[in-house]
Design a protein around this motif. Structure first.
Motif: not given
Ligand SMILES: Nc1ncnc2c1ncn2[C@@H]1O[C@H](COP(=O)(O)OP(=O)(O)OP(=O)(O)O)[C@@H](O)[C@H]1O
Ligand SMILES: [Mg+2]
Length: 308
Positions: A67-76
């Motif tokens: 599991x990866x951290x939650x990304x704040x947006x598609x760009x990140x």
């Protein structure tokens, strides 16, 4: 000399097709486990400081999902995937063979959960298990391989976590599997990894100071060969493989200056164990706060027991 037990073959590279994975089912099962606060039916292979690694499908795993951290947006998210791919290629260029790793997400990029997928390896292929059954010559050759790989890869630009549990032996070849924190720096020594992502694992109260001040210094040792080898040796204590520590010190001798000694390894391990135990205690307190007071699922699973 230890060769595989009768009937046990040396682990061979399994086929790997990340697009054939039932990601929706996997995500559903993972979310359910988070809600329940325990790995409900998921074969967990590793409780990381940052991510949970589990096999899928549960009854006959073909892949491991991290599991990866939650990304704040598609760009990140895209930046992370690009950096991870560059990291895999860079390691390979330096003669460290990473396990194939693919990033997949559920729903719109950066909105749902994201996973790093790898082929599922038999437990017997992971280096601590290999060392536990190895004779002196086999173990020494393996540790010399690891130390040489660390010394080829690690410098101020490329970092790597050399702990025994991050390596596997497949088809007789050493493979590196802990790639989900792509430790690359630019020529000015700045982390290219979005360190804000790492701090999801940290209790919210500490996030800002950790991102600002601690993350760069947490990552620094992974760019220093001597530190990486020290960490490899120290963690053998945790793995109950202390008998191999003198062998690491011996094979590392030509590579590290000043040479490492057993006392330094023991001292290092004690300090390290204290730090991570403190982080685990904070995470448990944070989990209690989130679940009991805020009444929401804690975003990761913590091991039942935390032995250091
Ligand atoms: N592909 C795999 N197949 C089988 N077991 C694996 C695989 N990948 C990882 N593991 C097991 O899970 C453990 C944790 O995986 P990994 O090292 O990638 O993450 P981690 O150390 O938990 O990462 P972090 O602390 O950065 O979150 C490994 O030490 C290994 O024992
Ligand atoms: Mg690891």
């Amino acid at each position: 000399v230890s060769s595989p037990a009768p009937g046990e073959r040396p682990a061979a590279s399994p086929p790997f097709d990340p697009d054939a994975v039932d990601l929706a089912g996997l995500d559903h099962a993972y979310r359910r486990s988070l809600r329940l606060g325990r790995p409900a039916g998921l074969p967990v292979v590793g409780y990381g400081e940052i991510s949970l690694a589990f096999g899928w499908p549960p009854d006959a795993p073909t892949v491991v999902a991290k599991s990866l951290p939650t990304f704040p947006d598609a760009g990140r998210l895209r930046a992370y995937v690009g950096l991870l791919e560059e990291y895999l290629a860079t390691l390979a260029d330096r003669g460290v063979e990473p396990l194939p790793t693919a990033v997949r997400w559920v729903g719109a990029p950066g909105r749902g959960r994201t996973y790093a997928l790898q082929p599922w390896l038999p437990a017997a292929a992971i280096v601590p298990a290999v060392l536990a059954r190895a004779g002196r010559d086999e173990g020494e050759a393996l540790l010399a391989d690891i130390v040489a790989a660390v010394c080829r890869a690690v410098d101020p630009v490329v970092g790597l976590d050399g702990q025994a549990s991050n390596w596997a032996v497949l088809d007789g070849r050493l493979r590196y599997l802990d790639v989900s924190t792509p430790m690359l720096r630019d020529s000015a020594g700045r982390d290219r990894l979005d360190v804000d992502l790492l701090v999801e694992a940290v209790p919210w109260l500490l996030r800002r100071p950790v991102a600002r001040f601690v993350a760069p210094s947490i990552l620094s040792p992974y760019h220093d060969r001597r530190q990486v080898v020290l960490d490899l040796a120290g963690n053998l204590l945790r793995e109950r493989l202390a008998a191999w520590i003198p062998v690491v010190l011996q094979v590392a001798e030509p590579h590290v200056d000043p040479p490492l000694g057993a006392a330094e390894v023991a001292r290092y391990y004690r300090g390290n164990a204290r730090l991570w135990s403190a982080v685990q205690r904070l995470r448990r307190a944070d989990r209690w706060w989130q679940r009991t007071i805020r009444r929401r699922p804690y975003p990761s699973l913590l091991p039942e027991q935390y032995a250091r």
